[in-house]
Motif scaffolding. Sequence first.
Motif: not given
Length: 369
Positions: A98-103
Amino acid sequence: MPAKTYAFVGTLNRAMPDFPPAHGDGIATFRFDEDSGRMTLASTYAGIDNPSFLAVDASGRHLYASTEWAGRNEGVVTAFDIDPETGALDYINLRPTLGSVACHVSLDHTGAFLFVSNFTIAPEGSRPGKAVAAYRVREDGGISPPIAGVAHEGAEAILPVSVRSHAHLAVPSPDNRHLLVADLGLDRVMVYCLPPVEGQLKLAASPFAELPAGSGPRHLLFNGKGDIVYLINELGSTMATFAYDAETGGLSLLQILSTLPEEFSGTNYCAELVLSPDGRFLYGTNRGHDSIVRFAVQADGTLGLPDWTPTGGHWPRNLTFDPSGKFLLVANQHGDNIVIFRQQALTGALFQTDEIHHGTPMRIVFARL
């Protein structure tokens, strides 16, 4: 039958604009000797992109990995079975984050819920743009579709790429009543109620703690009693100590200390922190100064003056203790090596015992089976 101890290492295997060339192969499984601190490569799971952060469930039978992609509006989180005889990974399933660049990925203390943090550097307005996503964990260890997500936005964002937040971690409190989210972009630790209700993560009675401008909160952890929170700030190169109110989720700032020597004048970005198993020493990583900073924990939970140990490599992104608590392992991302230190229990001092050359290590987790 004696227990087997495995160390799992997530790596970068796809180049990203903000990182040097990726030299990793996916997720490596090492046999770990708790007597000597020696690591022996057992297998590698190569069918995954940039598994930069890993988490293992309490049973040691399942591993979860976040994929850190650049230039895409959504990441993925992947679930694996761990073979207790060999430590090899067996793919279960994956889900969008549900979002970018999962960290970052974590589990609540019941093992029923999983949380993923997204750095959200996709263009402003791009969907879905969530800072945190929540999932249920299936009986087989697999991951449900997302059941909740929250977005953070605000003019306080300090990175120039957007006015959105940059969530770097979401972890449950020891009492499992709250979810704390370190938001590097907004200089805040957001606090939500657990468990998610009706598909929502609702703000706690004390919804956030604010840091000095430019701190860049990155990772945090609780002490053993669950009443103190330690937070490492990436951009400010500081360590903050908070008192935690279990009723409201409130965080009251007690102190902020530098992680660097006074004479250091170069560029530095903090990354990770860890408490010694006995809770007497707190360690953090300095990327740039390339050191492990060590603080003695005082009786009231505050920290004493720092000391430093070179990491034996460049850009220490992650550090963790092995299950025995005798060894501290550091993943030097740009140095392509993992350095093993033995901890001196009385003083907390670290002494290097071994080094493993391994491409672009990002995260080390253990399972004892």
